[in-house]
Design an enzyme around this catalytic site. Structure first.
Site, short mmCIF file in Angstrom:
data_model
loop_
_atom_site.label_atom_id
_atom_site.label_comp_id
_atom_site.label_asym_id
_atom_site.label_seq_id
_atom_site.Cartn_x
_atom_site.Cartn_y
_atom_site.Cartn_z
N PRO A 2 0.83 -1.20 0.00
CG PRO A 2 -0.71 -1.52 1.71
CD PRO A 2 0.62 -2.00 1.22
CD GLU A 3 3.54 2.66 -4.26
OE1 GLU A 3 3.72 3.81 -4.67
OE2 GLU A 3 3.85 1.65 -4.91
#
Length: 270
Positions: A2-3
């Site tokens: 997850p960015e």
DNA sequence: TGAATTGTTATCGT
DNA sequence: AACGATAACAATTC
């Protein structure tokens, strides 16, 4: 995995369900993930959630009494719900049992995720660089930040202390959109190139947030940005701008995708 | 089967 | 101090 766009999407989805809910009990099934200690994180018990936000890749839950929970999902963390009579998430590591009978779950196959409890948000976000989408970060300020660094653009953009929120996917996508090679020394950019790079970072992040993030595997299944990536993971496929085959290389030990025609290697290495 | 992968931190070397 | 390289963390996929 997850960015910034994925964490932003998670925060938006959780917010309506979580605001006003009271944490009755913390269940720690992988205590090593709790900082500064499992005992300290139990300080969240008895408090209601009054804010759901994000800083960089960190999910932030504001609690009554000036306390904060910071959740970093690292490689494989996900936020899920557990309810009585429902099958539980497969890798539930931390469960917050709430006053509506459900539990918020950090599910994390690889156990790299981290949960922090603190009264001082600086403990959580102190080492983070500016927020790329914030108006506080002007093109002029970004140009100065780059001018003072000799590092290659890719490892610099991945450095959370330099700029918060970019991971491997959106770094490659931003560099492609700015037509810059990942090994370009940061200090070699003109102010105009720096402004263009910031614009590219913002454009790709905004598009990814609009698409609810990128879903490349089971870890994060709810996004559509994977259909709009231009270079990441696309070795051998034609560049959407010029048609040349996308090339996969390695920069800073990370898989790196570029268009060799749109992003020519810098002439003087270093 | 083993290598690759993904984000971060610690640590060592230049 | 800045920066690069490497290992560690842990599991899963290819």
């Amino acid at each position: 995995m997850p960015e910034l766009p994925e964490v932003e999407t998670i925060a938006r989805r959780l917010r309506p369900d979580l605001l006003g809910r009271r944490i009755l009990h913390l269940e720690a099934r992988w205590p090593r993930s709790l900082t500064p200690s499992p005992e300290a994180v139990r300080g969240c018990e008895g408090r209601a959630v009054i804010e759901v936000g994000r800083r960089g890749k960190l999910l932030l839950l504001g609690l009554e009494g000036g306390a904060w929970l910071g959740v970093h999902l690292r490689m494989s963390g996900r936020m899920e719900w557990a309810a009585p009579g429902q099958p539980e998430p497969r890798h539930a590591r931390t469960l917050w049992h709430l006053d509506d009978g459900r539990a918020l779950v950090m599910d994390d196959a690889r156990k790299f995720g981290r949960v922090t409890f603190t009264y001082d948000m600086k403990d959580i976000i102190d080492n983070l660089g500016p927020e790329p989408l914030s108006a506080d970060l002007s093109p002029a300020r970004f140009a100065v930040m780059l001018a003072n660094r000799r590092r290659a653009l890719k490892p610099l953009l991945l450095d959370q202390a330099f700029l918060a929120g970019l991971g491997n996917i959106y770094t490659d996508e931003a560099l492609f959109r700015a037509r810059l090679h990942p090994l370009t020394p940061a200090s070699s950019l003109s102010p105009a190139q720096a402004a263009a790079l910031l614009g590219a970072v913002r454009a790709v992040l905004a598009e990814a947030i609009a698409q609810c993030g990128t879903s490349l595997d089971w870890i994060y299944p709810e996004g559509h940005m994977q259909d709009y990536l231009r270079v990441y993971g696309r070795a051998g496929q034609p560049c959407p701008a010029c048609g040349a085959p996308i090339v996969r290389g390695v920069v800073g030990q990370r898989g790196t995708w570029t268009c060799p025609r749109c992003q020519p290697a810098p002439s003087a290495p270093g």
